[in-house]
Write an enzyme that holds these catalytic residues in place. Structure first.
Site, mmCIF file in Angstrom:
data_model
loop_
_atom_site.group_PDB
_atom_site.id
_atom_site.type_symbol
_atom_site.label_atom_id
_atom_site.label_comp_id
_atom_site.label_asym_id
_atom_site.label_seq_id
_atom_site.Cartn_x
_atom_site.Cartn_y
_atom_site.Cartn_z
ATOM 1 C CB THR A 165 -0.475 -4.550 1.115
ATOM 2 O OG1 THR A 165 -1.181 -3.449 1.679
ATOM 3 C CG2 THR A 165 -0.133 -5.519 2.220
ATOM 4 C CB SER A 173 -3.754 1.556 -4.218
ATOM 5 O OG SER A 173 -4.679 1.291 -3.209
ATOM 6 C CB THR A 190 -6.236 -4.525 -1.981
ATOM 7 O OG1 THR A 190 -6.010 -4.072 -0.646
ATOM 8 C CG2 THR A 190 -5.334 -5.698 -2.295
ATOM 9 C CG ASP A 191 -6.523 0.607 0.408
ATOM 10 O OD1 ASP A 191 -6.773 -0.543 0.814
ATOM 11 O OD2 ASP A 191 -5.870 1.431 1.067
HETATM 12 N N1 ASP Z 1 -4.414 -1.996 2.041
HETATM 13 C C1 ASP Z 1 -3.757 -1.625 0.916
HETATM 14 C C2 ASP Z 1 -3.208 -2.754 0.087
HETATM 15 O O1 ASP Z 1 -3.341 -3.590 -0.229
HETATM 16 C C3 ASP Z 1 -2.856 -0.460 0.830
HETATM 17 C C4 ASP Z 1 -2.930 0.018 -0.580
HETATM 18 O O2 ASP Z 1 -3.985 -0.080 -1.175
HETATM 19 O O3 ASP Z 1 -1.926 0.467 -1.099
HETATM 20 O O4 ASP Z 1 -2.551 -2.990 -0.608
#
Ligand code: ASP
Length: 330
Positions: A13, A56, A88-89
């Site tokens: 993100t 991720s 963050t996932d």
């Molecule tokens: N919600 C997620 C993020 O922070 C999407 C991901 O993990 O790529 O970054």
């Protein structure tokens, strides 16, 4: 001479912008992130390396091993610290992987953002700035990989995502955060984590597939029964409570565990698999007697990465038990 910090960008993100097809997707390179967030520090030389550009959930264990290899190259080239920006996932898997396999003594800081750069109150700039500050700290060298988000410093082995949308999304139950980044400085309040991590060499062979199964009420284990035919080399089974599984599934898993390693984890995040409390069929005592391994307090995703590496390195049951012991398992 200014300190050299590397930014390894993997996507997420923090790097996402609006796609013409709807929603945000990762587009910003490492260089673009530094520009976009106007990251400048005259005492540092920051080198951007665009390593992957993925959400991720699109990463695989081999990407994390490639990142660990890259960190050794950077350490050999005299880098003082590394920041990894990503989604963050799966930030907790990446941080754990680099903690386990990355060069010891090199500050390794993983960060991301909960809000994309064009969202109101976007947190990427602050997180990236904090992570760079942390990576430049001498005190960050001896504490293993960390996740820095929302001004908090979390240890890789404990950190987990606890919310899908809020900025304060990460926690490290049961130990809490290692410190804060505030008022322009790093404040580490916890430095020595015990026991030490198991010594696991960087896997050099192809990574074997490891399955994750989640126990459900009444699961008769028909999926578990297929694991060997599907070519899995190991499995993590996320049990309920202290690591408890329906008796029929337990029966199936016992057969599987006689052929490939099967580790029990718990769906209770921030807690641990029990070892010797319950004796009913499908309990931790029963599963352990049937040859399943008990995963201690590592989350299912981290156990998945750990077992993948152990199997790639040819570890046997004793070696796997030894590695699990560092995380309260057996
Ligand atoms: N919600 C997620 C993020 O922070 C999407 C991901 O993990 O790529 O970054």
């Amino acid at each position: 001479m200014s300190k050299k910090i590397a930014l390894l960008s993997l996507g997420g993100t923090i790097s996402m912008t609006e796609a013409s097809t709807g929603g945000v997707v990762p587009t910003l390179s490492g260089e673009a992130l530094l520009k976009r967030f106007a990251i400048q520090d005259s005492s540092l030389e920051i080198v951007a390396i665009s390593f992957r550009q993925l959400a991720s959930a699109q990463l695989s264990p081999s990407d994390l091993i490639d990142a660990a290899v890259k960190l050794y190259e950077l350490a050999a080239a005299g880098i003082s610290g590394v920041v990894i920006s990503q989604g963050t996932d799966t930030i907790e898997e990446t941080a754990f992987a680099l903690d386990l396999l990355g060069p010891k003594g090199l500050p390794i800081v993983v960060t991301g953002a909960m809000r994309h750069p064009d969202a109101p109150g976007a947190d990427g700039a602050a997180n990236l700035r904090d992570a760079i500050m942390m990576a430049a700290q001498q005190s960050a060298a001896g504490i293993g990989a960390t996740v820095v988000m929302d001004g908090e410093i979390h240890a890789a082995r404990f950190v987990t995502k606890g919310n899908t949308a809020t900025v304060r999304a990460f926690h490290s139950t049961p130990i809490g955060q290692l410190g804060w980044i505030k008022e322009g400085s790093v404040d580490l309040i916890v430095t020595g984590l015990t026991p030490p991590l198991p010594d696991i060499p960087l896997p050099e062979k192809a990574l074997p597939p490891v399955a994750i199964l989640k126990a459900a009420l009444g699961d008769d284990g028909r999926l578990a029964a297929k694991l060997i035919d599907l070519g899995y080399a190991g499995a993590i089974v996320e049990g309920m409570g202290g690591g408890h599984i329906h008796p029929v599934m337990a029966e199936r898993l016992a057969e599987i565990a006689s052929r490939i390693p099967v580790i029990v984890s718990t769906r209770v995040v921030g807690s641990h698999v029990l070892r010797k409390t319950y004796g009913f069929v499908g309990s931790e005592i029963d599963l352990s007697r049937r040859g399943l391994l008990l995963g201690g307090w590592l989350t299912t995703g981290k156990l998945h990465f750990l077992l993948t590496c152990l199997l790639a390195n040819g570890s046997d049951q004793t070696g796997i038990r030894g590695a699990l012991a560092a995380f309260g398992g057996c």
